[in-house]
Write a protein that holds these residues in place. Sequence first.
Motif, short mmCIF file in Angstrom:
data_model
loop_
_atom_site.label_atom_id
_atom_site.label_comp_id
_atom_site.label_asym_id
_atom_site.label_seq_id
_atom_site.Cartn_x
_atom_site.Cartn_y
_atom_site.Cartn_z
N ASN A 247 5.23 8.72 8.72
CA ASN A 247 4.83 7.35 8.38
C ASN A 247 5.54 6.86 7.13
OD1 ASN A 247 3.10 7.06 10.57
ND2 ASN A 247 1.31 7.87 9.44
N ASN A 251 7.99 3.74 6.88
CA ASN A 251 7.77 2.62 5.96
C ASN A 251 8.96 2.44 5.03
OD1 ASN A 251 5.25 2.16 7.05
ND2 ASN A 251 4.19 3.50 5.58
N THR A 255 11.20 -0.83 4.86
CA THR A 255 11.39 -1.56 3.60
C THR A 255 12.87 -1.66 3.24
OG1 THR A 255 9.26 -0.73 2.83
CG2 THR A 255 10.76 -1.63 1.17
#
Length: 758
Positions: A247, A251, A255
């Motif tokens: 995860n 992420n 980003t």
Amino acid sequence: MSRSRQPPLVTGISPNEGIPWTKVTIRGENLGTGPPDLIGLTICGHNCLLTAEWMSASKIVCRVGQAKNDKGDIIVTTKSGGRGTSTVSFKLLKPEKIGILDQSAVWVDEMNYYDMRKDRNKGIPPLSLRPANPLGIEIEKSKFPQKDLEMLFHGMSADFTSENFSAAWYLIENHSNTSFEQLKTAVNNLKKQANKKNEGSLAYVKGGLSTFFEAQDALSAIHQKLEADGTEKVEGSMTQKLENVLNRASNTADTLFQEVLGRKDKADSTRNALNVLQRFKFLFNLPLNIERNIQKGDYDVVINDYEKAKSLFGKTEVQVFKKYYAEVETRIEALRELLLDKLLETPSTLHDQKRYIRYLSDLHAPGDPAWQCIGAQHKWILQLMHSCKEGYVKDLKGGPGLHSPMLDLDNDVRPSVLGHLSQTASLKRGSSFQSGRDDTWRYKTPHRVAFVEKLTKLVLSQLPNFWKLWISYVNGSLFSETAEKTGQIERLKNVRQRQTDFKKMIQELMHSLVKLSRGALLPFTIRDGDVRQYGGWEGTSGLSGQWLAHAIQTVRLTYESLTALEIPNDMLQTIQDLILDLRVHCVIVTLQHTAEEIKRLTEKEDWIVDNEGLTSLPCQFEQCIVHSLQSLKGVLECKSGEASVFQQPKTQEEVCQLSINIMQIFIHCLEQLSTKPDADIDTTHLSVDVSSPDLYGSIHEDFSLTSEQRLLIVLSNCCYLERHTFLNIAEHFEKHSFQGIEKITQYKENKNAHQLDQ
């Protein structure tokens, strides 16, 4: 050594400088006989053979690789010619490195780099996703017109990446002159490309076989560990830790690359939109182009563009295309209305009418614009005829009508501007009817005669084009070939009804022409209900025989001109009836005027006696009748299709009675002269020789005539009339085809004998 075995020679490269992986075009001589013949290509010392595409013996396309030298030659090596030379060089520029997170003001070309470990584009040529020469043989562009190919392969495309690709179209366009042997070579090239594509997928699997095994082992170990723990969802377990790591990695990646990927997606969308705009710019620019061409009057260009857009996008389901095509239809509908207004606008030339009708038929205008034009022209001609009459009547009554009763026959016909009749034209036409006794009638054209001249000229200026428009409508020459085929069946259904309607139009025009002419020349033949519409000439004096003859000539010329248009005779019968009534009226009026002139002969008796004992009275009487008959010569003559003036018994009787009345008036003149009192006789002008005693016995010294002497002179005149004058007059009557000559001469002889007895 033959020229085909000479070493390759590079004479040009475009562009001549660039960064690595720049696409260049090499031109020269003896660059190989085909792709298999090309075995070497270096630019600035870098081997570019992998990216090379052989186009022809004088053209090769490739990409420049990472070279060590900044500037170097282009060397081509072939089997047939060996290692070649170069007369030009290429300059290699150092590229500015742009990272995946860096912004650039220019578009960075996306390359299909080869990765030997995971190359998934093995079967696609390295230069582009759309190879310029899929057959691998020299392209020879044909000279076939593009429009002919589009008509021959309707709905297809020569683009081999299109869903509607047509191989026949591609071969005709690029290989129409290629030999059969070369085409066989092309087939072999296609087979090799297909095999390479299949081999590429298999090689990918073979090359990554160890990776697949490692991944399989890792997944098996994870599965075993999970089964041993039995704690898939327990906090702190390996599974939970692995999920957290994945995860966080996801992420972080999102980003890190979200802005880049967003810009890339936006750039891709922009590029796709630009490609669509460029590819379909014809449709997107069409509404504006239609508006501009309409303002310039280039209706042919508008129609051609509309037909092209209709064939390409008429049945499209793409919303953007449907929206723009709907805008095109709106502009075309406005053009239809504009052309229809121009078509129905009057006055208009026959050439413009045919042109607008052809435009409307090409635009598939609803209804029947050609028939609408015919109807509008019919109403326009009727309006002109009645406006012409109203203008003359107002001018005659002193109102704000015409500026002058003399209309100009050479001016264009307008409802509000009626010109002036040329005196020269009137004189030329009226000169054959002039009397030797009075020429002043020619220079004082009555309003009614000038109106008939203007009216007939108006009809002759408008009706020929009206008739030609109808003929063109019937034979289909008004329409283009496409419109004629689509509307032929519909016109055949309506042709009989159209013929009946057009016949009524012509008959209405002819009846209006005749009734307006009758209202001016023969007002007593107009019914009471039509006086307001066709009359209005009250208070004007009757026309003389000369002017009636002039009007007859004008109507005759009109009839001849209409007959030359091949208008059926039954439609022109009303004009023939008008001519006959005018001729009868002219004969009657002329005889009535002659009787008035005969009545005034009493005042012209000068009692001067010649050597035969006669005065000038018998000669004046004969000349008066002869002149009258001569003025009726053209009127009594029957032109083609005309009936005799004396065909009706009623007319015969009336003319005979008028002729007898002329004789009665002259005999009454003789009686007046013979019984006139002496005091009323003026003989002061008599000469001695005329009144000598040798001729008449005793005459007073003052040369006055006694009643006996006057009676003797009258009797002498009567004898001459019986022996000569009456016979000459009877001969003239017979020469001009007068009926009832026996009654006239018998009456003359009886009255003359009675006069002698008295």
